[in-house]
Scaffold this motif. Structure first.
Motif, PDB file in Angstrom:
ATOM      1  N   VAL A 138     104.495 129.254 140.198  1.00 51.06           N
ATOM      2  CA  VAL A 138     105.613 128.330 140.014  1.00 51.06           C
ATOM      3  C   VAL A 138     106.342 128.095 141.334  1.00 51.06           C
ATOM      4  O   VAL A 138     106.618 126.958 141.724  1.00 51.06           O
ATOM      5  CB  VAL A 138     106.596 128.881 138.955  1.00 51.06           C
ATOM      6  N   GLY A 139     106.666 129.196 142.030  1.00 55.87           N
ATOM      7  CA  GLY A 139     107.369 129.069 143.292  1.00 55.87           C
ATOM      8  C   GLY A 139     106.604 128.235 144.306  1.00 55.87           C
ATOM      9  O   GLY A 139     107.184 127.397 145.008  1.00 55.87           O
ATOM     10  N   THR A 140     105.293 128.437 144.344  1.00 56.66           N
ATOM     11  CA  THR A 140     104.457 127.700 145.300  1.00 56.66           C
ATOM     12  C   THR A 140     104.358 126.221 144.926  1.00 56.66           C
ATOM     13  O   THR A 140     104.524 125.333 145.772  1.00 56.66           O
ATOM     14  CB  THR A 140     103.046 128.317 145.356  1.00 56.66           C
ATOM     15  N   VAL A 141     104.093 125.964 143.636  1.00 53.59           N
ATOM     16  CA  VAL A 141     104.010 124.577 143.167  1.00 53.59           C
ATOM     17  C   VAL A 141     105.339 123.858 143.398  1.00 53.59           C
ATOM     18  O   VAL A 141     105.374 122.686 143.774  1.00 53.59           O
ATOM     19  CB  VAL A 141     103.625 124.544 141.668  1.00 53.59           C
ATOM     20  N   PHE A 142     106.450 124.583 143.201  1.00 51.13           N
ATOM     21  CA  PHE A 142     107.763 123.966 143.342  1.00 51.13           C
ATOM     22  C   PHE A 142     108.277 123.985 144.772  1.00 51.13           C
ATOM     23  O   PHE A 142     109.447 123.684 145.022  1.00 51.13           O
ATOM     24  CB  PHE A 142     108.750 124.629 142.391  1.00 51.13           C
ATOM     25  N   VAL A 143     107.419 124.350 145.713  1.00 51.76           N
ATOM     26  CA  VAL A 143     107.641 124.041 147.120  1.00 51.76           C
ATOM     27  C   VAL A 143     106.935 122.726 147.435  1.00 51.76           C
ATOM     28  O   VAL A 143     107.497 121.826 148.062  1.00 51.76           O
ATOM     29  CB  VAL A 143     107.116 125.151 148.049  1.00 51.76           C
ATOM     30  N   SER A 144     105.720 122.608 146.969  1.00 54.11           N
ATOM     31  CA  SER A 144     104.875 121.451 147.285  1.00 54.11           C
ATOM     32  C   SER A 144     105.401 120.153 146.676  1.00 54.11           C
ATOM     33  O   SER A 144     105.486 119.125 147.356  1.00 54.11           O
ATOM     34  CB  SER A 144     103.439 121.703 146.804  1.00 54.11           C
ATOM     35  N   THR A 145     105.759 120.186 145.380  1.00 57.33           N
ATOM     36  CA  THR A 145     106.132 118.937 144.702  1.00 57.33           C
ATOM     37  C   THR A 145     107.428 118.324 145.241  1.00 57.33           C
ATOM     38  O   THR A 145     107.457 117.112 145.511  1.00 57.33           O
ATOM     39  CB  THR A 145     106.226 119.136 143.181  1.00 57.33           C
ATOM     40  N   PRO A 146     108.522 119.085 145.416  1.00 57.32           N
ATOM     41  CA  PRO A 146     109.717 118.432 145.972  1.00 57.32           C
ATOM     42  C   PRO A 146     109.526 118.005 147.414  1.00 57.32           C
ATOM     43  O   PRO A 146     110.073 116.984 147.842  1.00 57.32           O
ATOM     44  CB  PRO A 146     110.799 119.512 145.853  1.00 57.32           C
ATOM     45  N   ALA A 147     108.739 118.777 148.178  1.00 56.77           N
ATOM     46  CA  ALA A 147     108.471 118.402 149.572  1.00 56.77           C
ATOM     47  C   ALA A 147     107.747 117.061 149.630  1.00 56.77           C
ATOM     48  O   ALA A 147     108.069 116.194 150.452  1.00 56.77           O
ATOM     49  CB  ALA A 147     107.656 119.486 150.264  1.00 56.77           C
ATOM     50  N   SER A 148     106.773 116.872 148.746  1.00 50.27           N
ATOM     51  CA  SER A 148     106.022 115.614 148.709  1.00 50.27           C
ATOM     52  C   SER A 148     106.916 114.445 148.318  1.00 50.27           C
ATOM     53  O   SER A 148     106.846 113.361 148.907  1.00 50.27           O
ATOM     54  CB  SER A 148     104.852 115.731 147.727  1.00 50.27           C
ATOM     55  N   ALA A 337     112.480 131.219 140.517  1.00 50.44           N
ATOM     56  CA  ALA A 337     111.182 131.859 140.290  1.00 50.44           C
ATOM     57  C   ALA A 337     111.018 133.047 141.225  1.00 50.44           C
ATOM     58  O   ALA A 337     110.630 134.147 140.810  1.00 50.44           O
ATOM     59  CB  ALA A 337     110.053 130.852 140.507  1.00 50.44           C
ATOM     60  N   PHE A 338     111.329 132.843 142.504  1.00 46.85           N
ATOM     61  CA  PHE A 338     111.242 133.946 143.466  1.00 46.85           C
ATOM     62  C   PHE A 338     112.301 135.009 143.167  1.00 46.85           C
ATOM     63  O   PHE A 338     112.041 136.208 143.317  1.00 46.85           O
ATOM     64  CB  PHE A 338     111.400 133.422 144.893  1.00 46.85           C
ATOM     65  N   ARG A 339     113.480 134.577 142.740  1.00 47.28           N
ATOM     66  CA  ARG A 339     114.528 135.537 142.402  1.00 47.28           C
ATOM     67  C   ARG A 339     114.088 136.401 141.211  1.00 47.28           C
ATOM     68  O   ARG A 339     114.279 137.623 141.204  1.00 47.28           O
ATOM     69  CB  ARG A 339     115.837 134.818 142.086  1.00 47.28           C
ATOM     70  N   SER A 340     113.507 135.771 140.197  1.00 44.07           N
ATOM     71  CA  SER A 340     113.019 136.514 139.033  1.00 44.07           C
ATOM     72  C   SER A 340     111.911 137.482 139.423  1.00 44.07           C
ATOM     73  O   SER A 340     111.867 138.617 138.932  1.00 44.07           O
ATOM     74  CB  SER A 340     112.505 135.544 137.966  1.00 44.07           C
ATOM     75  N   ALA A 341     111.006 137.041 140.298  1.00 44.92           N
ATOM     76  CA  ALA A 341     109.929 137.924 140.752  1.00 44.92           C
ATOM     77  C   ALA A 341     110.492 139.152 141.450  1.00 44.92           C
ATOM     78  O   ALA A 341     110.043 140.282 141.229  1.00 44.92           O
ATOM     79  CB  ALA A 341     108.992 137.162 141.686  1.00 44.92           C
TER      80      ALA A 341
END
Length: 483
Positions: A138-148, A337-341
């Motif tokens: 989730v954290g990785t996908v939600f770096v890519s999508t807003p950046a795009s 997501a990263f905070r929860s992890a």
């Protein structure tokens, strides 16, 4: 358009009716101190107001799911509305409410610890690994999508790598700092942008008389792809999402009173369902039907649909604000997501999080792994995320059902949707290319048999838990509730 409007009305009615039923079944204890007070550390445990908690919860659980998922689900036509409405009221909101409230009763515990307590100790290790994997995806996908989206919004004037770096830096701060420093302060404003932009798109469709198709099971859907079970993995966050079970403990640690749970957990899932309905309707009506939607998704993905719809309905300035509202979604789920992890790992190894260095040495390896994952094709990441997401939802629903079973309350409200999705998860992984790639008829048989076996094991475990008088909640009789 009638199908769309009726769906919105049913979601609202569901909050005031079925939401109250679920709350009554669970049984609120207003005098019981919540973890925000009983375990207050001013880092993760700190009381915050209901409006603030509600907006944070909405942004935590939303991600791009209630936008991108329904846009892709719109390929199946108005049948997508059925899953959003029924799934949201009877599965997703129940899932969110029970995981949030059970967490409140257990010191703000995360799903791995709850699974260990109610489903068996071995489940703690399995669910812990599963949850960390899901959160990293989730954290990785939600770096890519807003950046795009931001890269497109700025016409490529700022390099994509720079945008990704800035987002990562924000995520690091949001993961490490006390919850009220960034998340508690910024999220109410982000929430306002999200709500205004979504309502703008919805009202824009009504004002312009957008031709939203009516329900028909003969309407278009992707060629050679079965609606079932794929629609349940295409539209997740707008109907049912296991990712939410990883997010609710963040707010279970900041909730002031148990009576606020229905607004925060059940209510915000209903709000997410309404957002999903709006974007599904927009995708169906404003891009020239199935062919136009399919071509736009192939060319630019859901982000292209968001930009096209927003600009078409709201103009250049309003469209930009709407796109920013969508950008907010993944960013405000990626950081949590990263905070929860970080919190799950700390809970697993029993590491106090009061000191910054204790948070830092857990968080930094997570970000390092995520940077590596950004090099993997987005579509591959999304497929694994979809499966892991719904598998986690099944675990959370079974935890909720076990809690109610031990309490001798109506556990069917959680067990039925949990079993339904269990069949879908097993069938999907048996049939999908990322799984065993078996023929669909054989996959359905395997899904049914696998679910039956696991449900039998559920009742066996439930009987043992009842016999052992397994405590449902942490004893906080020594704590004093101070507002």
């Amino acid at each position: 358009m009638y199908t769309f409007l009726i769906g919105i009305v049913l979601l609202i009615i569901g909050y005031f009716t079925y939401g109250k039923i679920i709350e009554r079944i669970f049984g609120v204890k207003e005098a019981r101190p919540t973890p925000a007070y009983a375990n207050r550390d001013n880092i993760d445990y700190i009381p915050m107001s209901t409006p603030k908690n509600s907006l944070i919860q909405l942004l935590n659980i939303a991600g791009t799911g209630p936008v991108f998922g329904p846009i892709m689900g719109a390929l199946y036509g108005p049948v997508a509305f059925i899953w959003i409405v029924v799934g949201c009221i009877f599965a997703g909101a129940v899932h969110d409410y029970l995981t949030g409230m059970i967490s409140i009763r257990n010191k703000g515990a995360h799903l791995p610890q709850l699974a260990s307590k109610f489903l068996g100790r071995s489940m703690r290790h399995i669910v812990n690994a599963f949850a960390i994997l899901l959160l990293l995806l989730v954290g990785t996908v939600f770096v890519s999508t807003p950046a795009s989206l931001l890269h497109v919004l700025m016409d490529g004037r700022i390099a994509l790598g720079i945008i990704i770096t800035v987002i990562f830096l924000y995520y690091i701060l949001a993961t490490l700092l006390p919850v009220d420093k960034i998340i508690g302060r910024l999220y109410p404003y982000f929430g306002a942008i999200l709500i205004v932009s979504s309502l703008g798109v919805g009202i824009g469709m009504l004002v312009t008389g957008a031709p939203i198709p009516e329900l028909s099971l003969t309407n278009f859907h992707p060629d050679n792809l079965p609606i079932f079970p794929l629609i349940f993995f295409t539209i997740t966050c707008g109907a049912l999402s296991g990712f939410h079970a990883t997010q609710t403990p963040i707010i279970s640690r900041t909730t002031q009173h148990e009576s606020q749970g229905r607004k925060i957990f059940y209510g915000m899932m209903i709000a997410e369902g309404i957002i999903a309905m709006i974007w599904a309707a927009a995708a169906m009506s404003l891009v020239n039907g199935y062919g136009g939607l399919n071509e736009m998704l192939a060319a630019g993905g859901p982000g292209a649909v968001v930009t096209e719809v927003s600009t078409l309905l709201l103009g250049a300035i309003g469209g930009t604000i709407a796109v920013l509202g969508v950008v907010v979604l993944p960013i405000t789920s990626g950081d949590t997501a990263f905070r929860s992890a970080r919190m799950i790992i700390a809970e697993y190894f029993n590491i106090a999080q009061k000191k910054l260095m204790s948070r830092l040495w857990i968080a930094l390896p997570l970000f390092a792994i995520s940077v590596v994952l950004t090099q993997i094709d987005f579509n591959i990441l999304w497929r694994y995320f979809s499966w892991a997401n719904q598998a986690t939802a099944v675990i959370a629903l079974f935890v909720g059902a076990m809690y109610l079973y031990i309490a001798r309350k109506n556990y069917w409200v959680s067990l039925i949707p949990g079993t339904f999705m269990l069949v879908m998860v097993i069938t999907y992984i048996l049939n999908a290319q990322i799984g065993l790639n078996l023929p669909m008829p054989l996959s359905w048989v395997g899904g049914g048999i696998g679910a039956l076996v696991l449900v039998v094991l559920f009742f066996i475990k439930g009987h043992k838990n009842r016999a052992q008088n397994l405590p449902l909640e942490v004893d906080v009789s020594d704590y004093k509730h101070s507002a």
